[in-house]
Design a protein around this motif. Structure first.
Motif, PDB file in Angstrom:
ATOM      1  N   THR A 196       1.182  -1.071  -0.210  1.00  0.00           N
ATOM      2  CA  THR A 196      -0.038   0.060  -0.124  1.00  0.00           C
ATOM      3  C   THR A 196       0.796   1.175  -0.005  1.00  0.00           C
ATOM      4  N   ALA A 197       0.762   2.224   1.535  1.00  0.00           N
ATOM      5  CA  ALA A 197       1.422   3.812   0.493  1.00  0.00           C
ATOM      6  C   ALA A 197       2.710   3.645   0.889  1.00  0.00           C
ATOM      7  N   PRO A 198       3.489   4.301   0.286  1.00  0.00           N
ATOM      8  CA  PRO A 198       4.259   4.415   1.637  1.00  0.00           C
ATOM      9  C   PRO A 198       5.049   4.779   2.167  1.00  0.00           C
ATOM     10  N   ALA A 199       5.687   4.265   2.756  1.00  0.00           N
ATOM     11  CA  ALA A 199       6.278   4.247   4.444  1.00  0.00           C
ATOM     12  C   ALA A 199       7.029   6.473   4.276  1.00  0.00           C
ATOM     13  N   LYS A 200       7.533   6.389   3.013  1.00  0.00           N
ATOM     14  CA  LYS A 200       8.406   7.586   3.109  1.00  0.00           C
ATOM     15  C   LYS A 200       8.720   7.988   1.339  1.00  0.00           C
ATOM     16  N   ILE A 201       8.277   9.513   1.330  1.00  0.00           N
ATOM     17  CA  ILE A 201       7.944   9.654   0.230  1.00  0.00           C
ATOM     18  C   ILE A 201       9.530  11.543  -0.550  1.00  0.00           C
ATOM     19  N   VAL A 202      10.438  10.804  -1.328  1.00  0.00           N
ATOM     20  CA  VAL A 202      11.343  12.130  -1.811  1.00  0.00           C
ATOM     21  C   VAL A 202      10.719  12.501  -2.956  1.00  0.00           C
ATOM     22  N   GLN A 203      10.811  13.789  -3.017  1.00  0.00           N
ATOM     23  CA  GLN A 203       9.488  14.033  -4.596  1.00  0.00           C
ATOM     24  C   GLN A 203      10.930  15.354  -4.775  1.00  0.00           C
ATOM     25  N   THR A 204      10.702  14.674  -6.250  1.00  0.00           N
ATOM     26  CA  THR A 204      11.237  16.187  -7.063  1.00  0.00           C
ATOM     27  C   THR A 204      10.851  16.284  -8.462  1.00  0.00           C
ATOM     28  N   PRO A 205      11.940  16.837  -8.615  1.00  0.00           N
ATOM     29  CA  PRO A 205      10.268  17.824 -10.313  1.00  0.00           C
ATOM     30  C   PRO A 205      10.337  16.404 -10.984  1.00  0.00           C
ATOM     31  N   LYS A 206      11.473  15.518 -11.575  1.00  0.00           N
ATOM     32  CA  LYS A 206      11.527  14.406 -12.422  1.00  0.00           C
ATOM     33  C   LYS A 206      11.169  13.667 -11.818  1.00  0.00           C
ATOM     34  N   GLU A 207      11.331  13.254 -10.683  1.00  0.00           N
ATOM     35  CA  GLU A 207      11.136  11.725 -10.034  1.00  0.00           C
ATOM     36  C   GLU A 207      10.755  11.840  -8.616  1.00  0.00           C
ATOM     37  N   LEU A 208      10.513  10.682  -7.943  1.00  0.00           N
ATOM     38  CA  LEU A 208       9.772  10.057  -6.781  1.00  0.00           C
ATOM     39  C   LEU A 208      10.292   8.935  -6.363  1.00  0.00           C
ATOM     40  N   VAL A 209      10.748   8.908  -5.014  1.00  0.00           N
ATOM     41  CA  VAL A 209      11.540   7.872  -4.392  1.00  0.00           C
ATOM     42  C   VAL A 209       9.895   7.506  -3.378  1.00  0.00           C
ATOM     43  N   PHE A 210       9.636   6.432  -3.576  1.00  0.00           N
ATOM     44  CA  PHE A 210       8.464   6.159  -2.472  1.00  0.00           C
ATOM     45  C   PHE A 210       9.198   4.514  -2.062  1.00  0.00           C
ATOM     46  N   TYR A 211       9.228   4.561  -1.076  1.00  0.00           N
ATOM     47  CA  TYR A 211      10.331   3.845   0.097  1.00  0.00           C
ATOM     48  C   TYR A 211       9.212   3.060   0.922  1.00  0.00           C
ATOM     49  N   ASN A 212       9.791   1.628   1.182  1.00  0.00           N
ATOM     50  CA  ASN A 212       8.548   0.927   1.625  1.00  0.00           C
ATOM     51  C   ASN A 212       9.665  -0.091   2.667  1.00  0.00           C
ATOM     52  N   ALA A 213       9.413  -1.324   4.067  1.00  0.00           N
ATOM     53  CA  ALA A 213      10.589  -1.695   4.228  1.00  0.00           C
ATOM     54  C   ALA A 213      10.885  -3.149   3.319  1.00  0.00           C
ATOM     55  N   GLY A 214      11.856  -3.246   3.199  1.00  0.00           N
ATOM     56  CA  GLY A 214      12.552  -4.249   2.069  1.00  0.00           C
ATOM     57  C   GLY A 214      11.976  -3.587   0.042  1.00  0.00           C
ATOM     58  N   SER A 215      11.627  -2.557   0.033  1.00  0.00           N
ATOM     59  CA  SER A 215      10.907  -1.772  -1.647  1.00  0.00           C
ATOM     60  C   SER A 215      11.442  -0.179  -1.484  1.00  0.00           C
ATOM     61  N   THR A 216      12.059  -0.502  -2.585  1.00  0.00           N
ATOM     62  CA  THR A 216      12.284   0.868  -3.112  1.00  0.00           C
ATOM     63  C   THR A 216      12.000   1.229  -4.789  1.00  0.00           C
ATOM     64  N   ARG A 217      11.009   2.092  -4.685  1.00  0.00           N
ATOM     65  CA  ARG A 217      10.707   2.566  -5.941  1.00  0.00           C
ATOM     66  C   ARG A 217      10.497   3.678  -6.511  1.00  0.00           C
ATOM     67  N   PHE A 218      11.219   4.022  -7.790  1.00  0.00           N
ATOM     68  CA  PHE A 218      11.520   5.298  -8.415  1.00  0.00           C
ATOM     69  C   PHE A 218      10.714   5.244  -9.938  1.00  0.00           C
ATOM     70  N   VAL A 219       9.798   6.348  -9.194  1.00  0.00           N
ATOM     71  CA  VAL A 219       8.968   6.624 -10.407  1.00  0.00           C
ATOM     72  C   VAL A 219       8.809   7.772 -10.633  1.00  0.00           C
ATOM     73  N   PRO A 220       9.752   7.583 -12.372  1.00  0.00           N
ATOM     74  CA  PRO A 220       9.410   9.086 -13.143  1.00  0.00           C
ATOM     75  C   PRO A 220       8.198   9.433 -12.867  1.00  0.00           C
ATOM     76  N   VAL A 221       8.346  11.032 -13.732  1.00  0.00           N
ATOM     77  CA  VAL A 221       7.271  11.610 -13.648  1.00  0.00           C
ATOM     78  C   VAL A 221       7.897  12.994 -14.910  1.00  0.00           C
ATOM     79  N   ASP A 222       8.931  12.374 -15.641  1.00  0.00           N
ATOM     80  CA  ASP A 222       9.923  13.804 -16.476  1.00  0.00           C
ATOM     81  C   ASP A 222       8.863  13.545 -17.742  1.00  0.00           C
ATOM     82  N   GLY A 223       7.658  12.819 -18.096  1.00  0.00           N
ATOM     83  CA  GLY A 223       6.658  12.881 -19.175  1.00  0.00           C
ATOM     84  C   GLY A 223       7.252  11.400 -20.198  1.00  0.00           C
TER      85      GLY A 223
END
Lengths: 287, 383
Positions: free
Chosen positions: B239-266
């Motif tokens: 479900t929801a990320p435990a931690k989010i780091v947001q930049t203009p081009k990418e967001l990082v979603f962290y959950n225990a044992g899982s890190t996702r890099f979500v591009p938002v650069d189109g």
């Protein structure tokens, strides 16, 4: 690795920027219904915390006690709506055309919040012919199925007789009284405590008589111009892992004081996966 | 030193908030009789880190003046820290606390810690409501009702104008029903299991031919669950990320044992993404107004959507929606899996609160080592 989740109750006010919920209705408002309050508890399985409805302050204590007695009442602050679906199997008899049909194996899948029910009826009709039917209702629709979830044919005329049947289970009856909140009445009849209430969602008046352990012993339901009855006996708690949800092994149903069903329960599960999607064919033909 | 109930509440809330960031495993009922409770009051003499647990050493003085040493098994220190609880600052070795515990099945003084309660202080209940209320026309699920809350705080925005989702997002919400009291005697795991099942109003509609499979997985022993066998929780089950780091081009979603890099650069979706077999999917994000939409493909079919045996195919597509309101994060996901589902399924809305501690951090999750299956008394105990 075992669970490390500890508490499953909501803790104290800690003060924060978010107005997480509306101010508590710790007393029952004048109308007899209270705005819902939600507690949260942690969840195993990765999903995170889960919310549940804290019992309304309008619900009489006797109703809460009955809910706890059969496993619908859980946690502190207490929630009383913690059984939303059931499935049980039974053998016995069911009123048919004329005399009773014999049920060699009947399965009942019930969802109290839709509300919905699917009855798998297998056995022999009173005239000796085989009985193999699946009768379903969900919300304001009724249909029959050839197989579970498929081969639907509309049966809207049967809706009125199917809908009250979910009230003829301990949980279904108690749902009505719980939802009546401050409008539920506590009384006594023949030395037994009675609870009477009408859910605002279906208008069926339900009266429960409790045994000496606050468990539903008998039910009367007024619906659609008829009076349905049920008695429950021999509650057991060993149908499934120790979820502490109990269910009677003997159930008798009546309609207008005539026998409707005699069921000897052979299996029971609380809160299983049972779903009741309304088939498109039923929606279209019913329109 | 006696700690106040507010602190204990924070711990409890944090414990609640912590739970979803841990790998899901089976119950403690194997070793402890979790249907029973008793309270120990004593002096905390040591707090040991034995991942994934903590061991609380407590000396209890009896009526005869004799001191007995107990060991209480609790949540990991990393877990305590994620809650915002500083062991150094908020707990005192030598302090006196009350502990609600579940006894050990073998009668030993190694017990299961359920609740830590301080002694001083009471919380004032909220004001009673006096106006009339009428129930809505249709029943409202607890999840839907809970998700109707709003924040009283403004929503910060990033430089490019979108809401800033950066932060550590946790569970734990104040109770509207007044002071917490010790939980109902005689329940713990049964409460947990029944309540989880009783809260699941919103069920995915599988194709009818799969209904019995879902039930079978739900009713089977705990080790059918991939998470129990130390496989990743996966998306969307975490479900929801435990931690989010947001930049203009990418967001990082962290959950225990899982890190996702979500591009938002189109960028465009690479058609080969769907051929992957991952636990978290290959994400691609974009903004729809103030809502972040993340679409993911390329999943393995080994994970489950949720704990109840909600399996899926490797053609599953997941669309997540995240919206921030002040210090609240609202998260939903939609599953589109035409192989096994009769229709797309949208989850309940999960609500998380921003951890206000600017120094809060998320630490590495403890390693998952499956070692308890043989000790579980009832392997069918699910939920």
């Amino acid at each position: 690795m075992r669970q490390v989740l500890l508490a499953s109750v909501v803790a104290l006010l800690v003060g924060a920027g978010a107005e997480a919920q509306q101010p508590a209705a710790l007393v029952c408002p004048p109308g007899g219904y209270a705005p819902p309050m939600y507690g949260v508890f942690g969840q195993n399985g990765g999903g995170g915390q889960v919310s549940y409805e804290i019992a309304s302050p309008c619900i009489p204590k006797e109703v809460r006690d009955a809910a706890e007695a059969i496993g619908m009442g859980r946690n502190k602050p207490l929630g009383v709506k913690n059984v939303i679906t059931i499935m049980f199997s039974a053998e016995g008899t069911l009123a048919g055309q004329g005399s009773a049909d014999k049920l060699s194996k009947a399965d009942f899948h019930i969802n109290y919040v839709v509300p919905a029910m699917r009855m798998f009826l297998n056995g022999t009709r009173a005239d000796g012919k085989p009985l193999a039917e699946i009768r379903v209702f969900a919300d304001t629709w009724a249909w029959n199925e050839a197989k579970e979830g498929t081969g639907a044919t509309p049966a809207m005329a049967a809706l009125a007789e199917r809908a009250p049947l979910i009230k003829l289970t301990p949980f279904g009856a108690l749902w009505s009284i719980i939802e009546a909140e401050g409008h539920a009445k506590v009384g006594t009849l023949a030395g037994k405590m009675t609870l009477t209430g009408t859910s605002p969602y279906d208008g069926m008046e339900v009266t429960l008589a409790l045994d000496n352990k606050q468990r539903p012993e008998s039910v009367t339901v007024k619906a659609n111009g008829h009076v349905y009855g049920a008695t429950f006996a021999d509650y057991r708690d060993n149908w499934e892992p120790a979820y502490l949800v109990i269910f009677p092994s003997e159930i008798h149903w009546t309609k207008d004081n005539r026998p409707l069903a005699d069921l000897k329960v052979t299996a029971f599960k609380s809160n299983p996966y049972v779903v009741f999607p309304v088939p498109e064919a039923v929606r279209q033909k019913s329109n | 030193m006696i700690k106040n109930i507010l602190l204990a509440a924070t711990m409890l809330l944090s414990i609640l908030g912590l739970s979803f960031s841990l790998s899901a495993h089976h119950s403690a009922a194997a070793q402890f009789d979790v249907t029973q409770e008793f309270v120990l009051t004593g002096v905390l003499t040591e707090l040991q880190e034995v991942n994934p647990h903590s061991i609380w050493h407590v000396d209890v003085k009896g009526e005869d003046g004799k001191v007995t040493s107990w060991k209480l098994e609790g949540v990991s220190p990393n877990g305590l820290r994620r809650m915002g609880l500083s062991i150094k600052n908020d707990l005192k070795i030598g302090g006196t606390y009350s502990f609600t515990c579940a006894p050990s099945r073998d009668g030993s003084k190694y017990v299961f810690l359920a609740i830590v309660i301080g002694a001083a202080g009471r919380v004032t209940p909220a004001s009673p409501q006096t106006t009339s209320y009428q129930p809505p026309a249709k029943r409202v699920s607890p999840a839907a009702g809970f998700a109707r809350q709003k924040s009283s705080l403004p929503t910060p925005r990033a430089a490019e104008g979108h809401p800033d989702l950066t932060g550590i997002w946790t569970g734990g919400f104040p109770s509207p029903a007044g002071p917490y009291t010790v939980r109902r005697m005689g329940t713990f795991e049964p409460d947990q299991a029944t309540m989880q099942r009783g809260a699941a109003w919103n069920k995915p509609i599988y194709k009818p031919e799969y209904w019995e499979k879902v039930r079978s997985l739900d009713f089977s022993k705990v080790d059918v669950d991939p998470v129990f066998r130390c496989l990743p929780v996966g998306v969307p089950r975490q479900t929801a990320p435990a931690k989010i780091v947001q930049t203009p081009k990418e967001l990082v979603f962290y959950n225990a044992g899982s890190t996702r890099f979500v591009p938002v650069d189109g960028r465009e979706r690479d058609p080969q993404d769907a051929d992957y077999n991952t636990w978290s999917g290959i994400p691609l994000g974009h903004w729809e107004g103030d809502t972040l939409v993340v679409e993911s493909v390329g999943f393995t079919d080994q994970s489950w959507i949720q704990w109840q045996g909600y399996f899926h195919s490797d053609e599953m597509k997941v669309t997540e929606r995240l919206r921030r309101d002040g210090d609240l994060l609202f998260y939903t996901f939609t599953i589109d899996d035409p192989v096994v589902l009769a229709e797309p399924w949208t989850s309940d809305t999960y609500v998380r609160r921003l951890n206000p501690n600017p120094k809060a951090r998320l630490d590495e999750a403890p390693p998952c080592i499956e070692q308890d299956l043989n000790s579980i008394v009832d392997k069918y105990y699910r939920g």
